[in-house]
Design a protein around this motif. Structure first.
Motif, mmCIF file in Angstrom:
data_model
loop_
_atom_site.group_PDB
_atom_site.id
_atom_site.type_symbol
_atom_site.label_atom_id
_atom_site.label_comp_id
_atom_site.label_asym_id
_atom_site.label_seq_id
_atom_site.Cartn_x
_atom_site.Cartn_y
_atom_site.Cartn_z
ATOM 1 N N LYS A 122 57.118 -34.810 -8.811
ATOM 2 C CA LYS A 122 57.608 -33.748 -7.926
ATOM 3 C C LYS A 122 58.968 -34.097 -7.342
ATOM 4 N N HIS A 138 61.475 -34.227 -10.548
ATOM 5 C CA HIS A 138 61.701 -32.966 -11.253
ATOM 6 C C HIS A 138 61.168 -31.789 -10.418
ATOM 7 N N PRO A 139 61.772 -31.518 -9.276
ATOM 8 C CA PRO A 139 61.272 -30.426 -8.414
ATOM 9 C C PRO A 139 61.314 -29.084 -9.122
ATOM 10 N N ILE A 144 51.950 -37.536 -10.244
ATOM 11 C CA ILE A 144 52.367 -36.167 -9.929
ATOM 12 C C ILE A 144 53.300 -36.181 -8.725
ATOM 13 N N ALA A 145 52.989 -36.996 -7.721
ATOM 14 C CA ALA A 145 53.853 -37.085 -6.544
ATOM 15 C C ALA A 145 55.239 -37.605 -6.927
ATOM 16 N N LEU A 166 54.384 -30.058 -14.128
ATOM 17 C CA LEU A 166 54.047 -31.451 -13.863
ATOM 18 C C LEU A 166 52.785 -31.924 -14.575
ATOM 19 N N ASN A 224 47.527 -37.027 -10.729
ATOM 20 C CA ASN A 224 46.671 -36.354 -9.746
ATOM 21 C C ASN A 224 45.622 -37.355 -9.265
#
Length: 228
Positions: A123, A126-127, A119-120, A131, A90
Motif C-alpha cells: 500500500k 504502490h498506493p 499488503i501494508a 494488491l 494479509n
C-alpha cells in the motif's frame, strides 16, 4: 536476519465461527535469501469442507481425512518458526487462524509484534494499485503460471519473491545467505553515483543575420493583416 514467509489455507474466513486451518506452508529466508528450509503440513480440520473453500484450494474432505490434527504437529511448527519475524500477505488473517489453532491446543499465541504484512508494505509502495498476490506477481515479473489453485507452500514461495522486490529488489544480495550483517549492509548500500554535469544555457536570441532575413520575409508579404 532470519525471517519466515508463510501462508495458510482454511475452511473459511473466520476462526471464531468454527473455521479451521487445513494447510500451512513456511519458508525460511536469511538476509532476504532463501535457504531451502521449509515447513509444510496439511491438517484434518474435524469438520466438513465448504464447497466454496474447496474450489479455492482444492483440499477435499477425502484428501484431509487421513492427515494429522494441528496439535500433532504444533510443536514441530513452533520450533521451525522460533522467534523469527513472520511475513504473510494479509497477515492478520493468517495470524488469526494460527493463533486460533494454538489456543485450541492450549499453547501460547504468536505475538502480532512479529507480524510483517506485505499488503501494508505494498500500500505504501504502490498506493491505489491492486494488491493481491497475483497482481504483485505480475507487477514484479514473478512467474505464477504453475499456480492453478491456492496452496500454502506455493503461495509462500511466490510471496517470498514478491517480498524481496517490495523491500529493495534482488540486487540486495543474491547468494549472500550466511554472510554477516555488515556484508549485507555494504551490499545494500552500494550505489553508483554519477556526477551531474551542468552546461551553460544555450543562447536563444536571434542573430543579426536571422533578424535581417526576418525583415526581408515580412516585406515580401503583400497586404499583411498587421498593417491594415
Amino acid at each position: 536476519m532470519r525471517e519466515i514467509i508463510f501462508d495458510t489455507e482454511t475452511t473459511g474466513f473466520d476462526p471464531k465461527k468454527g473455521d479451521r486451518m487445513v494447510e500451512i506452508g513456511c519458508i525460511e529466508m536469511v538476509n532476504r535469501v532463501l535457504t531451502g528450509r521449509t515447513f509444510h503440513a496439511y491438517f484434518n480440520p474435524d469438520r466438513s469442507m465448504p464447497a466454496e473453500a474447496e474450489a479455492v484450494h482444492g483440499l477435499s474432505d477425502t484428501f484431509l481425512s487421513d492427515k494429522p490434527r494441528f496439535h500433532e504437529r504444533a510443536e514441530e511448527l513452533l520450533e521451525f518458526l522460533a522467534d523469527s519475524p513472520l511475513v504473510a500477505h494479509n497477515a492478520g488473517f493468517d495470524f488469526g487462524f494460527l493463533n486460533a489453532e494454538l489456543d485450541i491446543c492450549g499453547l501460547e499465541a504468536v505475538s502480532t509484534t512479529r507480524m510483517i504484512d506485505t499488503i501494508a508494505i505494498a500500500k505504501v509502495r504502490h498506493p491505489g494499485a491492486k494488491l493481491s498476490l497475483d497482481a504483485l506477481c505480475t507487477r514484479y515479473g514473478v512467474d505464477r503460471s504453475h499456480r492453478t489453485k491456492h496452496g500454502a507452500l506455493l503461495d509462500a514461495e511466490l510471496l517470498a519473491q514478491v517480498y524481496v522486490e517490495l523491500t529493495g529488489g534482488r540486487q540486495i544480495g543474491l547468494e549472500l545467505a550466511g554472510a554477516d550483517e555488515s556484508a549485507i549492509a555494504d551490499a545494500a548500500a552500494t550505489v553508483v553515483v554519477r556526477e551531474r554535469v551542468f552546461r551553460p544555457a544555450r543562447p536563444h536570441m536571434a542573430s543579426a543575420e536571422e533578424l535581417e532575413r526576418h525583415v526581408r520575409f515580412l516585406e515580401s508579404i503583400k497586404s499583411p493583416l498587421w498593417s491594415s
